[in-house]
Motif scaffolding. Structure first.
Motif, short mmCIF file in Angstrom:
data_model
loop_
_atom_site.label_atom_id
_atom_site.label_comp_id
_atom_site.label_asym_id
_atom_site.label_seq_id
_atom_site.Cartn_x
_atom_site.Cartn_y
_atom_site.Cartn_z
N GLN A 9 0.76 -1.17 0.02
CA GLN A 9 0.08 0.12 -0.12
C GLN A 9 0.99 1.29 0.09
N ASN A 10 0.46 2.33 -0.68
CA ASN A 10 1.18 3.45 -0.55
C ASN A 10 0.83 4.39 0.49
N TYR A 11 1.23 3.93 1.69
CA TYR A 11 1.11 4.80 3.03
C TYR A 11 2.17 5.97 2.95
N PRO A 12 1.75 7.33 3.54
CA PRO A 12 2.62 8.32 3.57
C PRO A 12 3.96 7.96 4.38
N GLY A 13 3.99 7.34 5.44
CA GLY A 13 5.01 6.85 6.39
C GLY A 13 6.04 6.11 5.56
N ARG A 14 7.21 5.81 6.50
CA ARG A 14 8.47 5.01 5.87
C ARG A 14 8.68 3.85 6.93
N LEU A 15 8.82 2.73 6.28
CA LEU A 15 9.28 1.60 7.28
C LEU A 15 10.57 1.25 6.83
N PHE A 16 11.35 1.17 8.13
CA PHE A 16 12.74 0.34 7.87
C PHE A 16 12.77 -0.88 8.99
N CYS A 17 13.41 -1.87 8.56
CA CYS A 17 13.41 -2.95 9.51
C CYS A 17 14.98 -3.52 9.41
N VAL A 18 15.25 -4.11 10.44
CA VAL A 18 16.61 -4.62 10.33
C VAL A 18 16.40 -6.07 10.88
N GLU A 19 17.41 -6.89 10.20
CA GLU A 19 17.23 -8.43 10.30
C GLU A 19 18.61 -8.99 10.27
N GLY A 20 18.83 -10.22 10.83
CA GLY A 20 20.21 -10.66 10.93
C GLY A 20 20.02 -11.82 12.32
N ILE A 21 20.95 -12.66 12.23
CA ILE A 21 21.08 -13.49 13.44
C ILE A 21 21.58 -12.77 14.87
N ASP A 22 21.08 -13.53 15.90
CA ASP A 22 21.40 -12.78 17.12
C ASP A 22 23.00 -12.78 17.05
N GLY A 23 23.55 -11.42 17.72
CA GLY A 23 24.87 -11.19 17.61
C GLY A 23 25.30 -10.62 16.45
N SER A 24 24.47 -9.99 15.53
CA SER A 24 25.04 -9.40 14.17
C SER A 24 24.93 -8.14 14.43
N GLY A 25 24.44 -7.49 15.65
CA GLY A 25 24.64 -6.07 15.98
C GLY A 25 23.61 -5.12 15.47
N LYS A 26 22.23 -5.96 14.97
CA LYS A 26 21.29 -5.01 14.36
C LYS A 26 20.25 -4.31 15.45
N SER A 27 20.25 -4.46 16.77
CA SER A 27 19.81 -3.80 17.57
C SER A 27 20.47 -2.70 17.79
N THR A 28 21.51 -2.80 18.10
CA THR A 28 22.33 -1.56 18.24
C THR A 28 22.34 -0.48 17.32
N GLN A 29 22.36 -0.87 16.04
CA GLN A 29 22.27 -0.21 14.87
C GLN A 29 20.81 0.51 14.53
N ILE A 30 19.68 -0.09 14.95
CA ILE A 30 18.58 0.46 14.93
C ILE A 30 18.19 1.20 16.22
N ALA A 31 18.76 1.18 17.24
CA ALA A 31 18.59 2.01 18.25
C ALA A 31 19.47 3.44 18.17
N LEU A 32 20.60 3.33 17.41
CA LEU A 32 21.25 4.47 16.89
C LEU A 32 20.33 5.31 15.79
N LEU A 33 19.82 4.61 14.91
CA LEU A 33 19.24 5.06 13.98
C LEU A 33 17.96 6.03 14.40
N HIS A 34 17.27 5.32 15.49
CA HIS A 34 16.11 5.77 16.00
C HIS A 34 16.43 7.04 16.75
N GLU A 35 17.59 7.30 17.40
CA GLU A 35 18.00 8.49 18.17
C GLU A 35 18.19 9.61 17.09
N TRP A 36 18.73 9.06 16.07
CA TRP A 36 19.28 10.29 14.99
C TRP A 36 17.94 10.73 14.20
#
Lengths: 236, 231
Positions: A9-36
């Motif tokens: 659907q063409n929603y006006p918002g944007r959706l970004f997701c991070v994927e990868g196995i445990d220990g890939s550091g994805k949660s750290t990266q999305i937390a930094l992106l969130h703050e920014w």
């Protein structure tokens, strides 16, 4: 419905997701992106895998008592995801916010298939999911990820280690074999779902810089997302 | 003996379980058509013939029953979430009762099956093709006996029964009418249309339920006899 089966659907918002196995550091990266993004003045909604208050008790009950089969494991996580899609993701995308997801339906496609469910079935199951603007996949050598995890928490849980599917009786050995299967599924999906592949062995700062550059390109020029949402709904 | 077959793709662990001895018999039909009376009768009959019977259906499962009840008490449950919660619940019954029972040689008498779940979901706006895919984990029954009745006869039975009209069976969550009666009539008519559209798709054997219970019972026994004599 799009090619991938995700709802496009063409929603006006944007959706970004991070994927990868445990220990890939994805949660750290999305937390930094969130703050920014917040500091840039965007309205941001964060949604985490397996966190729906309506489903949580059932999932933890099933896990604690080892009641889950590959099918019920898959369905209960899809239920959790559905609740978050209906309450945390779609309404915010409609409102023009930036939605950030730590793990998305690809986690189910990787884990559940590693657990033996049909790849076709689980993709159909998640057909209601909103299509991400960008899906970041954090690629990391299995040994690196395992080192990071083993240092952090030595107590492996039953389903986390894939002990339910009997790859090995030894939890650590089972965990390694299970994670290897999950990595293989992620690798198969990179083309299928057009993942943006991140080299998760690079420094945290390098990865974050790259992520922000990519995200920036998908943001509407000049206007902030919330004001963009207003204009779009007026013209509709 | 036969192989267990599924509507969709089964998990790897179930694909290769080999021959099974049990039989899966489903009794479908709307609320109030007399399913439970008939099933109790069938059970006595089968047991008197020396068969071991497990009764199952859309009773709440060990895994998700409590969670669904709690979730429905709040008012925030979205429709897709609810469809999937029900599917989780039924998958627990399939994996925990139906498949083990079939492998052990039981006759499973199922009071309703995925068809009821599909009918109710579609009436509540689910994509008909998607909800069928979701329930692809369900084993294909040896026989589906559909107790067919018209909506006016159903109303008559509901009034005469001690239960009367209730909230869910009247589809009051959909607000299809000014009161329970109007809503019941419209809701049940929609559900019956869904069942009708599934008849040939899923190979229902239609049993006319607008007759005295013992005549219906005779037909049910005859139909089941034909399945068991194949064994």
């Amino acid at each position: 419905m799009s090619l991938n089966g995700l709802s496009d659907q063409n929603y006006p918002g944007r959706l970004f997701c991070v994927e990868g196995i445990d220990g890939s550091g994805k949660s750290t990266q999305i937390a930094l992106l969130h703050e920014w993004l917040k500091s840039e003045g965007y309205a941001v909604k964060f949604s985490e895998w397996n966190s729906s208050p309506l489903v949580k008790n059932t999932t933890s009950r099933g896990k604690k008592k080892h009641l889950l089969t590959p099918t019920t494991f898959s369905l209960i996580h899809a239920t959790d995801f559905a609740d978050r899609t209906e309450h945390e993701i779609i309404p915010y995308l409609k409102a023009g916010a930036v939605v950030l997801c730590d793990r998305y339906c690809y986690t189910a496609f990787a884990r559940d298939v590693a657990r033996g469910v049909s790849p076709r079935w689980v993709r159909q199951l998640y057909r209601f999911a909103a299509m991400p603007t960008v899906a970041f996949y954090f690629r990391v050598p299995l040994e690196v990820a395992l080192d990071r995890i083993v240092m952090g928490r030595p107590d492996l849980k039953f389903y986390e280690a894939g002990l339910d599917i009997g790859l090995s009786g030894d939890p650590m050995e089972s965990f390694k074999l299970f994670q290897a299967r999950i990595v293989a599924e992620y690798e198969k999906m990179t083309g299928e779902f057009n993942f943006t592949v991140m080299d998760a062995t690079r420094t945290i700062e390098d990865q974050q810089r790259q992520m922000r550059n990519i995200v920036k390109k998908h943001m509407p020029r000049r206007s902030r997302l919330h004001s963009a949402a207003k204009t779009e709904s007026k013209s509709a | 003996m036969n192989r267990l077959r599924f509507y969709g793709d089964a998990p790897v662990s179930l694909e290769n379980i080999g021959e099974i001895r049990g039989k899966l018999i489903v009794v479908e039909g709307p609320d109030g058509v007399g399913r439970s009376t008939q099933i109790a009768e069938l059970r006595r009959w089968l047991e008197s013939r020396g068969s071991a019977v497990i009764e199952t259906g859309f009773t709440r499962s060990d895994l998700a029953g409590k969670g669904i009840k709690q979730a429905k008490q709040g008012h925030t449950l979205g429709s897709i979430t609810l469809f999937l919660y029900y599917a989780t619940d039924f998958a627990d019954i399939v994996d925990g009762h139906i498949i083990p029972g079939l492998r052990s040689g039981y006759i499973i008498l199922a009071d309703r099956y995925i068809y009821s779940a599909i009918a109710r979901a579609v009436v509540r706006g689910a994509d008909p093709q998607w909800i069928r895919e979701v329930y692809g984990f369900a084993p294909i029954p040896d026989k589906v006996l559909y107790l067919k009745i018209g909506v006016n006869e159903l109303i008559e039975r509901t009034i005469n029964s001690s239960k009367g009209f209730n909230y869910w069976e009247s589809g009051m969550d959909l607000r299809l009418g000014a009161d329970m009666f109007d809503s019941f009539k419209e809701y049940q008519a929609r559900v019956l249309r869904q069942f009708d559209s599934m008849k040939s798709e899923y190979g229902f054997q239609v049993i006319d339920a607008d007759r005295p219970a013992d005549e219906v019972a005779d037909d049910l026994r005859l139909a089941i006899d034909s399945v068991l004599s194949l064994a």
